[in-house]
Scaffold this active site. Structure first.
Site, short mmCIF file in Angstrom:
data_model
loop_
_atom_site.label_atom_id
_atom_site.label_comp_id
_atom_site.label_asym_id
_atom_site.label_seq_id
_atom_site.Cartn_x
_atom_site.Cartn_y
_atom_site.Cartn_z
N ASP A 98 -7.88 -27.94 -40.91
CA ASP A 98 -7.82 -27.28 -39.60
C ASP A 98 -7.70 -25.76 -39.63
OD1 ASP A 98 -5.07 -27.45 -40.54
OD2 ASP A 98 -4.57 -26.70 -38.54
N ASP A 115 -6.62 -32.40 -45.57
CA ASP A 115 -5.50 -31.47 -45.37
C ASP A 115 -4.40 -32.25 -44.63
OD1 ASP A 115 -4.04 -29.02 -44.84
OD2 ASP A 115 -4.86 -29.17 -42.81
N LYS A 133 0.81 -1.23 0.00
CA LYS A 133 0.00 0.00 0.00
C LYS A 133 0.84 1.28 0.00
CE LYS A 133 -3.93 -2.34 0.35
NZ LYS A 133 -4.97 -2.35 -0.67
N GLU A 150 -14.67 4.41 -2.77
CA GLU A 150 -15.58 4.74 -1.67
C GLU A 150 -15.45 6.22 -1.30
OE1 GLU A 150 -15.14 0.20 0.10
OE2 GLU A 150 -14.30 1.87 1.24
C1 GDG Z 1 -8.03 -6.68 -2.22
C2 GDG Z 1 -7.01 -6.12 -3.23
C3 GDG Z 1 -8.89 -5.00 -4.42
C4 GDG Z 1 -10.77 -0.58 5.27
N1 GDG Z 1 -10.63 -0.11 6.50
C5 GDG Z 1 -11.78 -0.24 7.12
C6 GDG Z 1 -12.69 -0.80 6.23
N2 GDG Z 1 -12.04 -1.01 5.09
C7 GDG Z 1 -12.62 -1.58 3.88
C8 GDG Z 1 -12.71 -0.52 2.82
C9 GDG Z 1 -12.65 -1.35 1.55
C10 GDG Z 1 -11.84 -2.57 1.96
O1 GDG Z 1 -11.79 -2.59 3.35
C11 GDG Z 1 -10.41 -2.49 1.45
O2 GDG Z 1 -10.40 -2.80 0.10
P1 GDG Z 1 -9.22 -2.41 -0.88
O3 GDG Z 1 -9.68 -2.65 -2.27
O4 GDG Z 1 -8.85 -1.01 -0.68
O5 GDG Z 1 -7.96 -3.32 -0.49
P2 GDG Z 1 -7.66 -4.88 -0.08
O6 GDG Z 1 -8.19 -5.19 1.25
O7 GDG Z 1 -6.19 -5.02 -0.21
O8 GDG Z 1 -8.41 -5.77 -1.16
C12 GDG Z 1 -7.52 -4.81 -3.78
C13 GDG Z 1 -9.84 -5.71 -3.48
O9 GDG Z 1 -9.27 -6.90 -2.97
C14 GDG Z 1 -11.17 -6.05 -4.17
O10 GDG Z 1 -10.97 -6.84 -5.29
O11 GDG Z 1 -9.42 -3.72 -4.70
O12 GDG Z 1 -6.62 -4.31 -4.74
O13 GDG Z 1 -5.74 -5.95 -2.62
O14 GDG Z 1 -13.92 -1.75 1.14
O15 GDG Z 1 -13.91 0.16 2.98
N3 GDG Z 1 -13.97 -1.04 6.54
C15 GDG Z 1 -14.38 -0.73 7.79
N4 GDG Z 1 -13.53 -0.20 8.71
C16 GDG Z 1 -12.26 0.06 8.42
O16 GDG Z 1 -11.50 0.52 9.28
N5 GDG Z 1 -15.67 -0.93 8.13
#
Ligand code: GDG
Length: 735
Positions: A689, A508, A288, A390
């Site tokens: 083919d 062929d 990250k 988001e």
């Molecule tokens: C993998 C891939 C790909 C985070 N902190 C809190 C919280 N979150 C939620 C966010 C978001 C999710 O977690 C994080 O998703 P990301 O996509 O940013 O990253 P990864 O966890 O690494 O996900 C990534 C994903 O899979 C989907 O395919 O995008 O590249 O690495 O939704 O909102 N939620 C809450 N509290 C927190 O403190 N409630």
């Protein structure tokens, strides 16, 4: 109706215990949201691990968890503590995760981890095989389960399988580092549809498939025997309205009812309305780019004292994989950096970085999103990054600026963000300044465009699109199978063949009677093939002709003394059995000296390729060249030749890994028809083919039995999948 089942490492619930009584807590992640929208509609199950080690619970305890989950349509795969350690923490998080995020220096290559990965994938596959019926759809998720598609397909080929990778697929040069690279790819290729967040990942994947297996790939279709596998990009969306509605709700909450976080943030702005908040949220993961971000922010404060006291970075780091050493080191590094920035630039009234090492409830998260002026999202690698989406969804007033790393998949959909290279701290520092000083008008114009896009392609649309593609690939596969020669069709053809008194059979050679080989010596007819031709031609009613693009010298030599007719160079030459060669058309080859140098230059620039010279054509072969370079050069060559070809009545023919330039108006279809003239054959059959054989299929009389070898689209009436299948079929006719 066909059912759709979801398979993922974790189920969309976590288990919590109160007085030893288990209860379910729904997950709020993007995957759970998106999948809930499809799997319930399709009446399917969700298969996954409930998140508790099975050997830490009694049988009854596990049973009661299973029963709770079953009520929600979930089927549990149980993993022991040791499996979790070796499979999940080991191979998933210490091997695949770092490698696929280009952290090759962090990768562990332990064969025990690999063995655990295979065993656990098998457990998942076994569960799927137990729960799922033939003809159902299954959608497998992410890097933990890359072997599951093949494990299902090899047992039950009628199940249609989709697979989605949530992390990047690395370039071949990185992927090839892995000792088990072929096994992983083979696992994925059990799927009928393989989805990625971006086209780049798809491209890397196809390139690895091409280089490691040499399978034929047309655009994004991989052809393996009688299967078509589709690879495609589906950028995952979020539940846009959920974030926008929550943000709206927060803005409307009366003062007294606001959360502690909300009140604290307001206090910060009350002290000085010009104050700004920069937000950074992610799991504490080395992919990250958190240290880079902190260093860039430190530099920004160093170079812009006018912002001291005016800008604060909120750093929310969600604990993740904290028993892996690299994560522990990262935590120390981040904490040191936070401490040093706060120590250098902070004072009693001002803390430059607010650091939170925890996760926050959803509402607090949206409060952070909706009250921060800038989102600083700087991963060094990220499959997608949903946090970026988001943030945009929560900006209901269309204010706010996104500073975004070009290494995150999400950047493809967010051209309006300020895009930076996360390794360039000076650029990141400049981007922070630009974001803080952007006019509200410009903020609104950028934000609105991104919002429109994200609202349109939300997580529901994403899931729907993927399932739609899965249904489409299922139809393509079925179309192929509809033309495939089954035993019943074979019997019908044999019946017509038996009844006929004069049978013209066109065969062929390369790719039909004989498989492609790198070594030209190995393409000569083997003894099995010679015997087959012998048996077919020894039947009086059969008039067998080998019809090929090859030159007459080669075929003439190979089939010397055999009772077979030969048509060569796509129809320039004919040798009836026992007779001399004759020309079927009045062809000219005066164009050759002009075209030869062009082809020679392609031979020089494409190692492994070579030029074949026939009487009326020149052929550039690139089968032995490096696959992607060969394809690229073939395209260049076609483009370069287009004008020359039009001016000199020539034709370009593309066969299997060859580009052939030949005198115009000559093709296998015309040649076969001229051969058939006055013959009165009452059974005509042709097998081939590649697309040069399509002339045959198209131009022979409608009653002819035309058979394509391979899976590609065709004008032929029937298909056989391989050379072996062709030989087997011809053997039936030879007796
Ligand atoms: C993998 C891939 C790909 C985070 N902190 C809190 C919280 N979150 C939620 C966010 C978001 C999710 O977690 C994080 O998703 P990301 O996509 O940013 O990253 P990864 O966890 O690494 O996900 C990534 C994903 O899979 C989907 O395919 O995008 O590249 O690495 O939704 O909102 N939620 C809450 N509290 C927190 O403190 N409630």
């Amino acid at each position: 109706m066909k059912k759709l089942h979801i398979v993922s490492n974790r189920l969309p619930f976590s288990i919590s215990y109160q007085n030893d009584e288990p209860s379910l807590e729904p997950s709020v992640g993007g995957l759970a949201t998106g999948m809930n929208s499809v799997y319930k509609d399709f009446n399917g199950k969700w298969i996954g691990w409930p998140g508790i080690a099975s050997d830490t619970k009694t049988k009854q305890e596990l049973q009661s968890v299973e029963t709770l989950l079953a009520k929600e349509g979930c089927e549990s795969v149980h993993l022991t503590e040791c499996e979790v350690e070796e499979f999940y923490e080991g191979f998933c998080n210490n091997t695949i995760w770092p490698l696929f995020h280009y952290f090759a220096q962090y990768v562990d290559f332990h064969s025990e981890f690999w063995e655990a990965y295979v065993a656990v994938n098998q457990k998942f596959a076994d569960k799927v095989l137990e729960v799922v019926e033939d003809d159902d759809y299954v959608w497998v998720h992410d890097y933990q389960l890359m072997l599951v598609p093949e494990m299902i397909k090899s047992q039950r080929p009628n199940i249609t399988i989709g697979y989605f990778l949530h992390i990047p697929f690395p370039s071949y040069e990185v992927f090839r580092i892995l000792p088990w690279r072929k096994e992983l790819l083979k696992g994925l290729l059990g799927a009928d549809l393989i989805g990625f967040h971006t086209y780049d990942y798809e491209r890397h994947f196809l390139s690895s498939v091409r280089r490691l297996f040499g399978y034929e790939i047309t655009f994004n279709e991989i052809h393996i025997d009688d299967r078509i596998i589709l690879a495609d990009a589906f950028p995952m969306g979020i539940d846009f309205d959920k974030f926008a509605d929550a943000a709206r709700q927060i803005h409307q909450t009366p003062l007294k009812e606001r959360s502690e976080v909300h009140k604290e943030l307001e206090k910060y702005f009350l002290m000085d309305p010009d104050r700004k908040l920069v937000l950074s949220i992610d799991r504490l993961d080395y992919s990250k780019g958190i240290p880079n971000r902190l260093r860039a922010f430190g530099k920004f404060l160093e170079n812009h004292p006018e912002y001291h006291g005016k800008v604060t970075l909120i750093l929310l780091s969600v604990p993740s994989r904290n028993n892996v050493i690299h994560y522990q080191r990262l935590k120390s590094e981040v904490e040191e950096l936070v401490g040093s920035i706060n120590g250098l630039y902070g004072n009693i009234n001002y803390t430059p970085v607010w650091y939170f090492y925890r996760s926050m409830p959803f509402n607090n998260l949206v409060e952070l999103y909706s009250m921060s002026d800038v989102a600083l999202i700087t991963p060094v690698r990220d499959g997608m990054n949903l946090v970026a989406k988001e943030y945009v969804a929560s900006r209901i007033n269309q204010t706010g600026v996104m500073v975004l790393s070009e290494m995150a998949g999400v950047v493809k959909e967010m051209g309006e963000a300020i895009v930076i290279n996360p390794n360039d701290e000076d650029e990141t520092e400049r981007a922070i300044l630009q974001a803080l000083e952007m006019t509200p008008e410009e903020q609104a114009s950028r934000m609105l465009t991104m919002q429109k896009r994200l609202k349109r392609y939300d997580v529901f649309k994403w899931a729907k699109d993927f399932v739609g593609a899965l249904q489409r690939v299922n139809r393509i596969q079925k179309d192929f199978l509809a033309k495939k020669i089954t035993e019943k069709i074979s019997d019908e053809i044999v019946k017509r063949y038996d009844k006929a008194s004069k049978r013209a059979i066109f065969l062929d050679y390369d790719g039909t009677l004989k498989g492609f080989k790198d070594n030209p010596q190995e393409v000569q007819p083997d003894s099995e093939l010679k015997n087959l031709i012998e048996s077919l031609t020894s039947i009086d009613k059969n008039i067998v002709t080998i019809i090929s693009g090859r030159d007459k010298e080669t075929l003439g030599k190979w089939f010397e003394g055999q009772n077979v007719n030969l048509i060569c160079e796509h129809g320039v030459w004919l040798r009836r059995k026992g007779e001399d060669w004759q020309m079927l058309t009045n062809a000219s080859n005066s164009w050759m000296p002009m075209i030869r140098p062009v082809l020679d230059s392609y031979v020089d620039r494409t190692p492994g390729s070579f030029l074949e010279e026939k009487n009326y054509s020149l052929v550039w072969h690139y089968r032995k060249a490096e696959a992607e370079l060969g394809e690229l050069r073939a395209k260049e060559l076609r483009d370069e030749l287009t004008e020359l070809v039009a001016n000199h009545n020539l034709e370009i023919m593309e066969g299997n890994k060859v580009v052939e330039v030949k005198t115009g108006g000559i093709n296998k279809g015309a040649a076969a028809n001229s051969f058939l003239m006055n013959m009165n054959a009452d059974f005509i059959m042709a097998l081939g083919d590649d697309w040069t054989d399509e002339f045959l299929f198209r131009e022979l009389p409608e009653t002819a039995v035309t058979i394509k070898v391979g899976i590609k689209h065709t004008n032929a009436n029937y298909k056989l999948e391989t050379v072996e299948a062709v030989r087997k079929f011809l053997k039936v006719l030879a007796h």
